[in-house]
Design an enzyme around this catalytic site. Sequence first.
Site, mmCIF file in Angstrom:
data_model
loop_
_atom_site.group_PDB
_atom_site.id
_atom_site.type_symbol
_atom_site.label_atom_id
_atom_site.label_comp_id
_atom_site.label_asym_id
_atom_site.label_seq_id
_atom_site.Cartn_x
_atom_site.Cartn_y
_atom_site.Cartn_z
ATOM 1 C CG HIS A 28 54.202 19.189 68.821
ATOM 2 N ND1 HIS A 28 53.482 20.144 68.130
ATOM 3 C CD2 HIS A 28 55.503 19.572 68.705
ATOM 4 C CE1 HIS A 28 54.311 21.053 67.633
ATOM 5 N NE2 HIS A 28 55.551 20.731 67.972
ATOM 6 C CD GLN A 76 55.979 19.031 64.995
ATOM 7 O OE1 GLN A 76 56.773 18.276 65.536
ATOM 8 N NE2 GLN A 76 56.313 20.255 64.610
ATOM 9 N N GLY A 97 63.714 18.117 66.834
ATOM 10 C CA GLY A 97 62.692 17.197 67.303
ATOM 11 C C GLY A 97 61.517 17.206 66.345
ATOM 12 C CG HIS A 113 58.607 21.961 71.383
ATOM 13 N ND1 HIS A 113 58.667 23.308 71.081
ATOM 14 C CD2 HIS A 113 58.194 21.364 70.236
ATOM 15 C CE1 HIS A 113 58.284 23.498 69.827
ATOM 16 N NE2 HIS A 113 57.999 22.336 69.286
ATOM 17 C CD GLU A 114 59.364 17.681 69.438
ATOM 18 O OE1 GLU A 114 58.266 17.612 68.855
ATOM 19 O OE2 GLU A 114 60.254 18.484 69.087
ATOM 20 C CB CYS A 154 57.358 25.025 66.580
ATOM 21 S SG CYS A 154 56.317 23.581 66.295
ATOM 22 C CG LEU A 155 60.490 21.688 62.285
ATOM 23 C CD1 LEU A 155 60.763 20.217 62.002
ATOM 24 C CD2 LEU A 155 61.397 22.575 61.442
HETATM 25 O O1 GNR Z 1 63.746 22.476 65.830
HETATM 26 C C1 GNR Z 1 63.224 22.734 66.912
HETATM 27 N N1 GNR Z 1 63.914 23.481 67.812
HETATM 28 C C2 GNR Z 1 63.530 23.644 69.144
HETATM 29 C C3 GNR Z 1 64.182 24.598 69.910
HETATM 30 C C4 GNR Z 1 63.862 24.767 71.245
HETATM 31 C C5 GNR Z 1 62.885 23.972 71.820
HETATM 32 C C6 GNR Z 1 62.215 23.036 71.068
HETATM 33 C C7 GNR Z 1 62.539 22.861 69.743
HETATM 34 S S1 GNR Z 1 61.714 21.634 68.819
HETATM 35 C C8 GNR Z 1 61.839 22.275 67.193
HETATM 36 C C9 GNR Z 1 61.323 21.288 66.168
HETATM 37 C C10 GNR Z 1 59.849 21.066 66.378
HETATM 38 O O2 GNR Z 1 58.987 21.809 65.977
HETATM 39 N N2 GNR Z 1 59.498 20.031 67.090
HETATM 40 O O3 GNR Z 1 58.210 19.822 67.378
HETATM 41 NI NI NI Z 2 57.295 21.790 67.402
#
Ligand code: GNR
Ligand code: NI
Length: 166
Positions: free
Chosen positions: A137, A51, A46, A133-134, A91-92
Site C-alpha cells: 500500500h 488507505q 492491518g 500487503h501493507e 483488503c478494506l
Molecule cells: O483485513 C485484512 N486482512 C488481510 C488478510 C490477508 C492478508 C492481508 C490482509 S490486510 C487486510 C486489511 C487491509 O486492507 N490492509 O491494508
Molecule cells: Ni489492504
Amino acid sequence: MQLLSVLVHPDPRLRQVAKPVTDFNADLATLVENMAHTMYHENGIGLAAIQVGVPLRVLVIDLSKDHQALQTFINPEIQTQEKAQTIEEGCLSVPGFFEKVNRAQSIQVSAVDIHGKPFTKSTSGLEAACILHEIDHLDGKLFVDYLSTLKQSRIRRKLVKMKAAA
Ligand code: GNR
Ligand code: NI
C-alpha cells in the site's frame, strides 16, 4: 478518537507512493491512534495510512482476536524474505473480494516506532503476508495487482458499480 474513511479501489489516491515520516510529533501519534480505531471498527488486521488518504509511510497491524496486540511500523523496510506461501487476502480498500496471493513466507522487517526509535521484527505466515500487503500500500500497490487481468477488470467493474449505487 476519530473514525477515518477508507478509500476504495480504483481511487487514484491509493496509487500514490507514500513519503517517509520525518516528524515524530503529536500529529503522528493522533494519526496512528485514529488508524488503529478505524482498523478495529472495520474488522481489518492491518491498515496503511494511504488507505485513509494520508500518503505517509505508516502502517498498523493487529492479528489478535481481542485488539490487544497493536503494532505500528513507520518507514518500514523489508530486510530479508524467505520461502513462499499462498494466503487468501482481503483488503478494506477492495471490499468484498478475497483471493489467493503468493508472497514470502518469512520476513525480517526494520522500522521505527512513533518516537522514531528503530526496531526489527522477524515473522512468518499471516503476519508476514499482512506486513507485505501493507508495505505494498505504501508503494501504491494493491493485492489485486497480482491477479489475472480478467479478475482485475471484474473486481474494478463491480466496485465502480457499487460506488455509483451508493
Ligand atoms: O483485513 C485484512 N486482512 C488481510 C488478510 C490477508 C492478508 C492481508 C490482509 S490486510 C487486510 C486489511 C487491509 O486492507 N490492509 O491494508
Ligand atoms: Ni489492504
